[in-house]
Design an enzyme around this catalytic site. Structure first.
Site, PDB file in Angstrom:
ATOM      1  N   GLU A  93       0.817  -1.213   0.000  1.00 60.58           N
ATOM      2  CA  GLU A  93       0.000   0.000   0.000  1.00 60.58           C
ATOM      3  C   GLU A  93       0.848   1.258   0.000  1.00 60.58           C
ATOM      4  OE1 GLU A  93      -3.859  -1.584   2.529  1.00 60.58           O
ATOM      5  OE2 GLU A  93      -2.829   0.212   3.147  1.00 60.58           O
ATOM      6  N   CYS A 106       3.355   8.447   0.991  1.00 60.17           N
ATOM      7  CA  CYS A 106       3.722   7.572   2.098  1.00 60.17           C
ATOM      8  C   CYS A 106       3.973   6.184   1.517  1.00 60.17           C
ATOM      9  CB  CYS A 106       2.567   7.560   3.100  1.00 60.17           C
ATOM     10  SG  CYS A 106       2.787   6.397   4.447  1.00 60.17           S
ATOM     11  N   CYS A 113       4.532  -6.803   8.432  1.00 59.78           N
ATOM     12  CA  CYS A 113       5.521  -6.222   9.337  1.00 59.78           C
ATOM     13  C   CYS A 113       5.805  -7.207  10.465  1.00 59.78           C
ATOM     14  CB  CYS A 113       4.995  -4.904   9.907  1.00 59.78           C
ATOM     15  SG  CYS A 113       6.187  -4.080  11.006  1.00 59.78           S
ATOM     16  N   CYS A 120      -1.563  -1.975  15.813  1.00 58.20           N
ATOM     17  CA  CYS A 120      -1.331  -1.716  14.391  1.00 58.20           C
ATOM     18  C   CYS A 120      -1.817  -2.874  13.525  1.00 58.20           C
ATOM     19  CB  CYS A 120       0.165  -1.487  14.164  1.00 58.20           C
ATOM     20  SG  CYS A 120       0.562  -1.140  12.448  1.00 58.20           S
ATOM     21  N   GLY A 166       5.603  -1.709   7.367  1.00 60.57           N
ATOM     22  CA  GLY A 166       6.966  -2.197   7.541  1.00 60.57           C
ATOM     23  C   GLY A 166       7.857  -1.290   8.365  1.00 60.57           C
ATOM     24  N   GLU A 167       9.024  -1.795   8.725  1.00 57.63           N
ATOM     25  CA  GLU A 167       9.965  -1.063   9.573  1.00 57.63           C
ATOM     26  C   GLU A 167      11.233  -0.729   8.766  1.00 57.63           C
ATOM     27  OE1 GLU A 167      10.182   0.433  12.536  1.00 57.63           O
ATOM     28  OE2 GLU A 167      12.256   0.804  12.015  1.00 57.63           O
ATOM     29  N   SER A 198      10.417   6.887   9.434  1.00 57.39           N
ATOM     30  CA  SER A 198       9.797   6.635  10.734  1.00 57.39           C
ATOM     31  C   SER A 198      10.208   5.265  11.249  1.00 57.39           C
ATOM     32  CB  SER A 198       8.274   6.694  10.575  1.00 57.39           C
ATOM     33  OG  SER A 198       7.634   6.511  11.812  1.00 57.39           O
ATOM     34  N   SER A 220       8.186   6.429  16.529  1.00 55.86           N
ATOM     35  CA  SER A 220       6.874   6.045  17.055  1.00 55.86           C
ATOM     36  C   SER A 220       7.047   5.647  18.513  1.00 55.86           C
ATOM     37  CB  SER A 220       6.311   4.871  16.243  1.00 55.86           C
ATOM     38  OG  SER A 220       6.197   5.254  14.894  1.00 55.86           O
ATOM     39  N   LEU A 221       6.978   6.619  19.381  1.00 56.17           N
ATOM     40  CA  LEU A 221       7.291   6.375  20.790  1.00 56.17           C
ATOM     41  C   LEU A 221       6.074   5.836  21.550  1.00 56.17           C
ATOM     42  CD1 LEU A 221      10.029   7.585  22.481  1.00 56.17           C
ATOM     43  CD2 LEU A 221       8.094   8.437  23.784  1.00 56.17           C
ATOM     44  N   HIS A 222       5.005   6.582  21.495  1.00 60.14           N
ATOM     45  CA  HIS A 222       3.668   6.176  21.967  1.00 60.14           C
ATOM     46  C   HIS A 222       3.474   5.937  23.468  1.00 60.14           C
ATOM     47  CE1 HIS A 222       2.872   6.034  17.774  1.00 60.14           C
ATOM     48  NE2 HIS A 222       3.140   4.772  17.534  1.00 60.14           N
ATOM     49  N   ASN A 296      -6.502   5.348  15.465  1.00 64.32           N
ATOM     50  CA  ASN A 296      -7.485   4.919  14.463  1.00 64.32           C
ATOM     51  C   ASN A 296      -7.893   3.494  14.804  1.00 64.32           C
ATOM     52  OD1 ASN A 296      -7.365   7.162  12.634  1.00 64.32           O
ATOM     53  ND2 ASN A 296      -5.344   6.419  12.022  1.00 64.32           N
ATOM     54  N   CYS A 339      -2.890   5.819   9.428  1.00 66.04           N
ATOM     55  CA  CYS A 339      -1.827   5.113  10.130  1.00 66.04           C
ATOM     56  C   CYS A 339      -2.360   3.866  10.811  1.00 66.04           C
ATOM     57  CB  CYS A 339      -1.249   6.000  11.219  1.00 66.04           C
ATOM     58  SG  CYS A 339      -0.559   7.482  10.576  1.00 66.04           S
TER      59      CYS A 339
HETATM   60  N1  SAH Z   1       7.465   0.837  11.562  1.00 59.92           N
HETATM   61  C1  SAH Z   1       7.614   2.267  11.434  1.00 59.92           C
HETATM   62  C2  SAH Z   1       6.918   2.807  10.216  1.00 59.92           C
HETATM   63  C3  SAH Z   1       5.408   2.702  10.263  1.00 59.92           C
HETATM   64  S1  SAH Z   1       4.780   4.285  10.469  1.00 59.92           S
HETATM   65  C4  SAH Z   1       7.140   2.940  12.701  1.00 59.92           C
HETATM   66  O1  SAH Z   1       6.578   2.260  13.553  1.00 59.92           O
HETATM   67  O2  SAH Z   1       7.358   4.137  12.867  1.00 59.92           O
HETATM   68  C5  SAH Z   1       3.149   4.012  10.927  1.00 59.92           C
HETATM   69  C6  SAH Z   1       2.752   4.876  12.101  1.00 59.92           C
HETATM   70  O3  SAH Z   1       1.369   4.652  12.421  1.00 59.92           O
HETATM   71  C7  SAH Z   1       3.527   4.520  13.334  1.00 59.92           C
HETATM   72  O4  SAH Z   1       3.777   5.683  14.089  1.00 59.92           O
HETATM   73  C8  SAH Z   1       2.533   3.636  14.050  1.00 59.92           C
HETATM   74  O5  SAH Z   1       2.824   3.484  15.394  1.00 59.92           O
HETATM   75  C9  SAH Z   1       1.255   4.354  13.788  1.00 59.92           C
HETATM   76  N2  SAH Z   1       0.075   3.526  13.999  1.00 59.92           N
HETATM   77  C10 SAH Z   1      -0.001   2.189  13.985  1.00 59.92           C
HETATM   78  N3  SAH Z   1      -1.249   1.776  14.247  1.00 59.92           N
HETATM   79  C11 SAH Z   1      -1.987   2.889  14.414  1.00 59.92           C
HETATM   80  C12 SAH Z   1      -3.362   3.120  14.682  1.00 59.92           C
HETATM   81  N4  SAH Z   1      -4.208   2.113  14.787  1.00 59.92           N
HETATM   82  N5  SAH Z   1      -3.778   4.394  14.784  1.00 59.92           N
HETATM   83  C13 SAH Z   1      -2.928   5.417  14.604  1.00 59.92           C
HETATM   84  N6  SAH Z   1      -1.620   5.271  14.345  1.00 59.92           N
HETATM   85  C14 SAH Z   1      -1.149   4.010  14.260  1.00 59.92           C
END
Ligand code: SAH
Length: 346
Positions: A93, A106, A113, A120, A166-167, A198, A220-222, A296, A339
């Site tokens: 995608e 993007c 992944c 995710c 993917g990463e 990212s 992507s710290l979260h 999301n 995302c």
């Molecule tokens: N693997 C890399 C690249 C993917 S970027 C990374 O993790 O950064 C995709 C982004 O969407 C990441 O920040 C991920 O954490 C975020 N993401 C994943 N699932 C999500 C969701 N359900 N809602 C919003 N953001 C999400």
């Protein structure tokens, strides 16, 4: 016959290949110019190459890239979700976002992944199959740039974010080849400041990679604590937050640059003021901008996004500590390309 895909070669590799078949090196620039400036993928149309070379190329080499298989348009936020099919019939995608001052693509860098962050879809609804090679990564750019031209959408893709499936840090070889094509002044010449990579926080090679390429980094710290991060993002168990912060300090930033910290807002999970405080402490030695992303919802993770009110409270706390904050209104939601929703739904 070998049948090498030219789109998998760096310029230096293409030059070496041409030398090895008795051709002059400068032909590499001409070929790359046809592909990337003139959007031509047919050796027969590369008219400044001598006929014998065109024949050789046709017989022994190819320019195969993933093909657009399905397009979903979200009028609401002017974004396009593309499903593309690789030569071996896997789907990937890409999302195109048209904004006033920029056109952002993007891209995905893997099929599925392996990281399995709990929230995710890409990591949970799909099996990780393999890394994409560079022809499949840069191929997303070429194919969608052609789509833009055919549909008179806007002139050019101006920004690239490696935030699809993917990463990137686990597919560095192919990401680096792609970056070379994107940034070389004589190929696509995209500014490094318009490219964002990212990562979910893979430490190995991170600062070297960013310092080498000078592209922007998003992390992507979260979650602000080891415990909670490990619970929702299994990679934290071997890439501890504390070590990640040490690694991030090794990144050379220009005066106006910063690291983007992505922070998913999950109702009653990581959105309290106590979390905000911990986040501020954690990042106190770094130059960052925090991007708050409303979760999301995806079917594998039945939690709720934070309320707008809570997001504002959280954001205001960060701002009161002099941290740059933005709240992402996620693009591509309507087209199921927001995302974490990359799960190849047709
Ligand atoms: N693997 C890399 C690249 C993917 S970027 C990374 O993790 O950064 C995709 C982004 O969407 C990441 O920040 C991920 O954490 C975020 N993401 C994943 N699932 C999500 C969701 N359900 N809602 C919003 N953001 C999400």
């Amino acid at each position: 016959m070998t049948n090498i895909n030219i789109l998998n070669l760096s310029k230096i590799e293409l030059e070496a290949l041409l030398s090895s078949i008795g051709e002059q090196k400068f032909r590499a620039s001409q070929i790359l110019n046809w592909i990337y400036q003139k959007n031509t993928l047919d050796f027969d149309l590369m008219l400044n190459l001598p006929e014998h070379l065109r024949t050789k190329l046709k017989e022994n080499y190819n320019l195969i890239l993933p093909q657009i298989y399905k397009t979903n348009i979200s009028k609401q936020d002017n974004s396009y979700k593309f499903l593309l099919k690789t030569q071996d019939n896997n789907l990937i995608e890409s999302i195109l976002m048209l904004e006033k001052d920029r056109t952002t693509l993007c891209v995905s860098c893997m099929i599925g992944c392996p990281l399995k962050c709990k929230f995710c879809a890409s990591g949970n609804e799909l099996k990780f199959k393999r890394n994409l090679n560079s022809s499949e990564i840069i191929g997303q750019f070429i194919e969608i740039q052609n789509f833009i031209i055919k549909n008179n959408l806007s002139k050019k893709i101006t920004n690239i974010v490696f935030m699809g499936m993917g990463e990137p840090l686990l597919n560095l070889e192919n990401i680096e080849k792609t970056l070379e094509i994107l940034t070389s002044p004589d190929i696509l010449g995209l500014s490094k400041s318009r490219i964002t990579v990212s990562t979910a926080g893979i430490i190995k090679g991170l600062s070297n990679f960013i310092n080498k390429w000078g592209v922007k980094l998003a992390v992507s710290l979260h979650f602000p604590t080891e415990e909670q991060r490990s619970e929702f993002m299994p990679i934290n168990k071997i890439n501890l937050l504390s070590n990640l912060i040490i690694e991030l300090k090794k990144i050379n930033l220009n005066k106006r640059d910063y690291i983007t910290i992505e922070y998913l807002m999950l109702k009653n999970i990581n959105d309290s003021l106590d979390h905000a405080k911990k986040l501020v402490n954690l990042l106190s030695t770094l130059k960052v901008k925090i991007n708050l992303i409303p979760y999301n919802p995806v079917s594998v993770f039945p939690e709720l996004p934070s309320s707008e009110q809570q997001i504002n409270l959280f954001a205001n706390y960060l701002k009161s500590k002099n941290i740059f904050v933005s709240v992402r209104r996620s693009k591509g939601q309507e087209s199921q390309g927001a995302c974490g929703q990359f799960a190849l739904k047709e």
